[in-house]
Design an enzyme around this catalytic site. Structure first.
Site, PDB file in Angstrom:
ATOM      1  N   HIS A 228       0.813  -1.225   0.000  1.00  0.00           N
ATOM      2  CA  HIS A 228       0.000   0.000   0.000  1.00  0.00           C
ATOM      3  C   HIS A 228       0.845   1.273   0.000  1.00  0.00           C
ATOM      4  CE1 HIS A 228       0.298  -0.086   4.556  1.00  0.00           C
ATOM      5  NE2 HIS A 228       0.392   1.219   4.343  1.00  0.00           N
TER       6      HIS A 228
ATOM      7  N   ASP B 186       0.083  -7.563   1.321  1.00  0.00           N
ATOM      8  CA  ASP B 186       0.563  -6.190   1.520  1.00  0.00           C
ATOM      9  C   ASP B 186       2.086  -6.126   1.563  1.00  0.00           C
ATOM     10  OD1 ASP B 186       0.228  -3.464   1.670  1.00  0.00           O
ATOM     11  OD2 ASP B 186       0.023  -3.418   3.866  1.00  0.00           O
TER      12      ASP B 186
ATOM     13  N   SER C 117       4.671   2.292   8.137  1.00  0.00           N
ATOM     14  CA  SER C 117       4.320   1.176   7.266  1.00  0.00           C
ATOM     15  C   SER C 117       5.482   0.800   6.362  1.00  0.00           C
ATOM     16  CB  SER C 117       3.112   1.543   6.393  1.00  0.00           C
ATOM     17  OG  SER C 117       1.937   1.495   7.141  1.00  0.00           O
TER      18      SER C 117
END
Length: 501
Positions: A141, A171, A245
């Site tokens: 993402h 992901d 992230s």
């Protein structure tokens, strides 16, 4: 409140708890009054040595991992729909929409003033260098659909990166920069992680480079979080915030044991519940992305759901471990092997099946073309079947799941007619009763029934009309529960309906 003090308190408490230290006043008389021996003073050499050893461990972790952590900035050209062009900028910020346009995604969002005018969105995340020649592991993402990806080092060096491959189902993404002699992080073994083990999360939250936070492993094998198709997360209370992230989760040896991916939060800030992708899973995905640019997964061709106690009992099955097949894809591997709706898969490739999440991961890891033995419970006994696993089609999200429920009847039903079939968009070849009304918090609603669902069977008995349906319900003890077969949107599933005593 001073931020450094806020960060220090949890570590101090953890150190005290770990080493059994009593915090007391240094004055001897105060210690006696409190009934605490003076030898437990916080200033004692043993206590300081223990605290300093923990501090030194985290200092070593920070020093080891810092050269391998990078900031990843993604840029994407977008066109805002004409219908949104008159909305004020505040509509996108300081509102619920801000959570979708945070630092992990796109933090610059200009509303165009003219129809058709294009703008650029930018987002930031983190990554970890995994090879000296420039391969970097991060989240899908962070870079997915980006037009340009830039990697920024802590000394402000910048490189334009190539996206080697992305896998939205886990992901995970791999990018590469044209550089050499980089400091690659050492990848550990996430299977060795234990709940309670110290870990540190590294990354660049809110644009603050080279940040590290400490915590413990709160849980392993966490699934049903709703983040990705294939979930086997490490849960940690080490602070993970926007911008983290794609950064590494490391153990006290400085080895990467996970890739930080998401937090559970209503505000968008850290509340001590973060999730990381186990590095063993990430390594498998990374290898396939580097070699082929995509991930190949096994495919069984079934719709499956977890077992509740009531659902299991309705099939005469003891326990809740296993995966219940609610539907079988026509001409798929399972159908070819003879699997049927209502079968309960108890073993896959020689290993016990505990639940849907585990089965999904096991099927995905099998090479297409491989023959696997399945054990299924059917009609009161275990049967062994051979199935040849195929490749997961790109249009299939994964092994879909239906959440079973045996919660407490508030609904209206009608015999399915062509007009009802047209109204609710179901196949007019079906026979049964259609749910025309539902009370969201009634027994049927709580059990998972929805308006437009077609009930085709009560237990194993077909129902063709409302009178059939009511007769079958009256003939059974609903306090013990009853299994319904539901058909909707070309998919079959089971619902266990039970009235509370």
């Amino acid at each position: 409140m001073n931020r450094s003090r806020v960060c220090a308190i949890p570590l101090l408490v953890a150190v005290v708890a770990a080493f059994g230290v009593g915090i007391t006043a240094s004055n001897h008389s105060n210690n006696v009054a409190l009934g605490v021996p003076a030898t437990t003073s916080l200033a004692s050499n043993d206590t300081l040595t223990a605290a300093e050893s923990v501090s030194a461990a985290f200092e070593s972790v920070a020093e080891t991992i810092a050269p391998s952590v990078v900031t990843i900035r993604s840029t994407k050209e977008v066109e805002i729909p004409v219908s949104m062009q008159r909305l004020p900028r505040q509509f996108f910020f300081n509102s619920p929409f801000d959570e979708f346009f945070g630092n992990d995604f796109f933090h610059r969002f200009e509303v165009p003033q003219q129809p058709g005018r294009r703008q650029f969105q930018q987002g930031e995340g983190s990554g970890v260098i995994v090879s000296e020649d420039g391969y970097i592991l991060t989240n899908s993402h962070v870079v997915n659909d980006a037009d340009e990806v830039t990697v920024i080092f802590s000394d402000d060096r910048q490189y334009t990166a190539e996206v080697v491959g992305t896998d939205v189902k886990t992901d995970i993404a791999v990018i590469k920069i044209d550089s050499a002699n980089l400091v690659a992080a050492e990848l550990g073994d996430s299977d060795d992680l234990r709940v309670g083990q110290w870990v540190a999360a590294a990354g660049n939250p809110f644009g603050l480079s080279s940040s590290i936070t400490a915590g413990i492993v709160s849980a392993t094998g966490r699934s049903r979080v709703g983040i990705t198709d294939y979930e086997d997360f490490i849960q940690t209370d080490a602070a993970i915030n926007r911008g983290n992230s794609g950064g590494p989760l490391v153990n006290l040896r400085g080895e990467v044991v996970g890739i930080n991916t998401a937090i559970l939060s209503r505000s968008g800030g850290n509340i001590g519940i973060g999730f990381a992708i186990p590095i063993n899973l990430a390594k498998e995905v990374m290898s396939e992305l580097i070699e082929d640019g995509r991930v190949v997964r096994g495919y069984l061709g079934v719709l499956i759901q977890d077992l509740s106690e009531g659902m299991a009992e309705s099939f005469g099955y003891e326990g809740t471990q296993g995966a219940l097949i609610s539907d079988v894809t026509d001409n798929g591997p399972a159908a070819t092997a003879g699997l049927r709706p209502g079968d309960i898969i108890t073993r896959f490739d020689g290993k016990p099946v505990t639940d849907v999440a585990q089965l999904r991961l096991n099927v995905a890891s099998v090479d297409p073309g491989s023959e696997v033995e399945l054990s299924v419970f059917r009609d009161g006994r275990i049967r062994n079947l051979e199935v040849t696993i195929e490749e997961l089609p790109t249009e299939v999200s994964s092994l879909p799941t239906i959440e079973g429920s045996d919660l407490n009847l508030g609904m209206t039903v009608e015999t399915l007619t062509p007009s009802f079939a047209q109204r609710y968009g179901v196949n007019d070849d079906l026979t049964g009763v259609v749910v025309t009304g539902i009370e969201p918090f009634g027994p049927a609603g709580r059990a998972g029934l929805r308006r437009g669902d077609v009930i085709t069977h009560v237990q194993e008995t077909p129902v063709k009309s409302t009178s059939d349906f009511r007769r079958e319900l009256r003939s059974r003890d609903l306090s013990e529960g009853v299994r319904l077969t539901i058909q909707n949107e070309s998919r079959r599933r089971f619902v266990f309906l039970q009235l509370r005593r």
